[in-house]
Design a protein around this motif. Structure first.
Motif, PDB file in Angstrom:
ATOM      1  N   UNK A   1       0.811  -1.203  -0.194  1.00  0.00           N
ATOM      2  CA  UNK A   1      -0.014   0.043   0.294  1.00  0.00           C
ATOM      3  C   UNK A   1       0.710   1.314  -0.007  1.00  0.00           C
ATOM      4  N   UNK A   2       2.239   1.163   0.705  1.00  0.00           N
ATOM      5  CA  UNK A   2       2.832   2.448   0.717  1.00  0.00           C
ATOM      6  C   UNK A   2       3.499   2.756  -0.563  1.00  0.00           C
ATOM      7  N   UNK A   3       3.970   1.580  -1.151  1.00  0.00           N
ATOM      8  CA  UNK A   3       4.686   1.672  -2.536  1.00  0.00           C
ATOM      9  C   UNK A   3       3.543   2.346  -3.433  1.00  0.00           C
ATOM     10  N   UNK A   4       2.524   1.693  -3.428  1.00  0.00           N
ATOM     11  CA  UNK A   4       1.441   2.313  -4.455  1.00  0.00           C
ATOM     12  C   UNK A   4       0.866   3.781  -4.063  1.00  0.00           C
ATOM     13  N   UNK A   5       1.206   4.021  -2.882  1.00  0.00           N
ATOM     14  CA  UNK A   5       0.704   5.516  -2.490  1.00  0.00           C
ATOM     15  C   UNK A   5       1.952   6.350  -2.990  1.00  0.00           C
ATOM     16  N   UNK A   6       2.977   6.063  -2.843  1.00  0.00           N
ATOM     17  CA  UNK A   6       4.257   6.943  -3.079  1.00  0.00           C
ATOM     18  C   UNK A   6       4.058   7.085  -4.804  1.00  0.00           C
ATOM     19  N   UNK A   7       3.704   6.122  -5.480  1.00  0.00           N
ATOM     20  CA  UNK A   7       3.818   6.219  -6.807  1.00  0.00           C
ATOM     21  C   UNK A   7       2.670   6.981  -7.384  1.00  0.00           C
ATOM     22  N   UNK A   8       1.594   7.048  -6.478  1.00  0.00           N
ATOM     23  CA  UNK A   8       0.264   7.725  -6.836  1.00  0.00           C
ATOM     24  C   UNK A   8       0.902   9.287  -6.645  1.00  0.00           C
ATOM     25  N   UNK A   9       1.404   9.612  -5.736  1.00  0.00           N
ATOM     26  CA  UNK A   9       1.699  10.947  -5.402  1.00  0.00           C
ATOM     27  C   UNK A   9       2.931  11.366  -6.339  1.00  0.00           C
ATOM     28  N   UNK A  10       3.734  10.515  -6.816  1.00  0.00           N
ATOM     29  CA  UNK A  10       4.629  10.868  -7.904  1.00  0.00           C
ATOM     30  C   UNK A  10       4.266  11.208  -9.339  1.00  0.00           C
ATOM     31  N   UNK A  11       3.179  10.488  -9.610  1.00  0.00           N
ATOM     32  CA  UNK A  11       2.730  10.409 -10.789  1.00  0.00           C
ATOM     33  C   UNK A  11       1.516  11.130 -11.225  1.00  0.00           C
ATOM     34  N   UNK A  12       0.750  11.328 -10.314  1.00  0.00           N
ATOM     35  CA  UNK A  12      -0.452  12.055 -10.243  1.00  0.00           C
ATOM     36  C   UNK A  12      -0.730  13.391  -9.491  1.00  0.00           C
ATOM     37  N   UNK A  13       0.337  13.823  -8.699  1.00  0.00           N
ATOM     38  CA  UNK A  13       0.199  14.947  -8.106  1.00  0.00           C
ATOM     39  C   UNK A  13       1.513  16.008  -8.084  1.00  0.00           C
TER      40      UNK A  13
END
Length: 237
Positions: free
Chosen positions: A225-237
């Motif tokens: 969940x943490x890795x997915x959360x970081x990727x979400x913030x890197x590529x979508x924010x």
């Protein structure tokens, strides 16, 4: 064989730490020492965070988030992203050690809860975070922490944990695990951790899974969940 697996896991964990430290030194060079001086409170906080993460099902974000938001006056949004980022390192390292040491985990639980967690993470990060007030986010974390405390108190009073595996997962259990993932992912997307605590509580209180199995299962779940959360913030924010 067990001693060999343990030695290998220790070496891999050490190598992982060296790589992370090296990457940090390269990123902060030539101001590495000044960064430590300016943000020493963060390092001290995560010493305790890593101890808690190593001893329980919680990630280091469970310590970082309240300290950052209530003592260091860091915004909940920044504290959340930090929690996800720090757990994507620490929890992944712990997960590698768990897998290499062949510690028993519930892979079916990890799969189904993770699927729900992806959706919940998106809801928490994209839909709720922009509209939730800072006080509401802090309160959400407090409620989650109290729920985990209740679980641990229940365990300390002699609550029987006599299952080392999940029962046959049918449609009902699958739906429940997906809901756990959605709820936990939503909380993680809002405060940086939560899916591990929610899953741990459900496993030990509802399914009466042994704590020694529920804990590593929750660790791997939080790592994903943490890795997915970081990727979400890197590529979508």
């Amino acid at each position: 064989m067990t001693e060999k697996n343990n030695s290998s896991s220790y070496l891999v964990s050490l190598l992982f730490a060296v790589v992370v430290w090296g990457a940090w030194l390269v990123y902060t060079y030539p101001d590495s020492w000044s960064v430590i001086q300016n943000y020493w409170q963060v390092s001290v906080t995560m010493i305790f965070g890593s101890i808690i993460a190593g001893a329980t099902s919680e990630g280091g974000g469970a310590i970082a988030f309240p300290v950052f938001t209530k003592m260091l006056q860091i915004s909940p949004a920044d504290a959340k992203v930090f929690s996800l980022a720090i757990q994507s390192v620490g929890m992944v390292a712990a997960s590698v050690a768990i897998i290499m040491m062949r510690v028993q985990v519930l892979w079916r639980v990890i799969i189904w809860v993770s699927l729900g967690g992806v959706f919940g993470l998106f809801v928490g990060s994209v839909l709720l975070t922009p509209v939730l007030a800072s006080d509401s986010v802090r309160m959400l974390f407090t409620v989650m922490a109290v729920s985990l405390a209740f679980t641990l108190i229940r365990l300390s009073t002699g609550f029987r944990l006599n299952h080392r595996s999940m029962p046959e997962i049918n449609l009902r259990e699958t739906g429940l695990l997906l809901v756990v993932g959605i709820v936990g992912g939503t909380i993680s997307g809002s405060v940086g951790s939560g899916i591990d605590m929610i899953c741990f509580s459900v496993l030990v209180l509802l399914f009466r899974i042994s704590e020694s199995i529920a804990t590593p299962t929750s660790v791997i779940l939080m790592a994903i969940n943490s890795v997915l959360g970081v990727l979400l913030h890197i590529y979508f924010f």
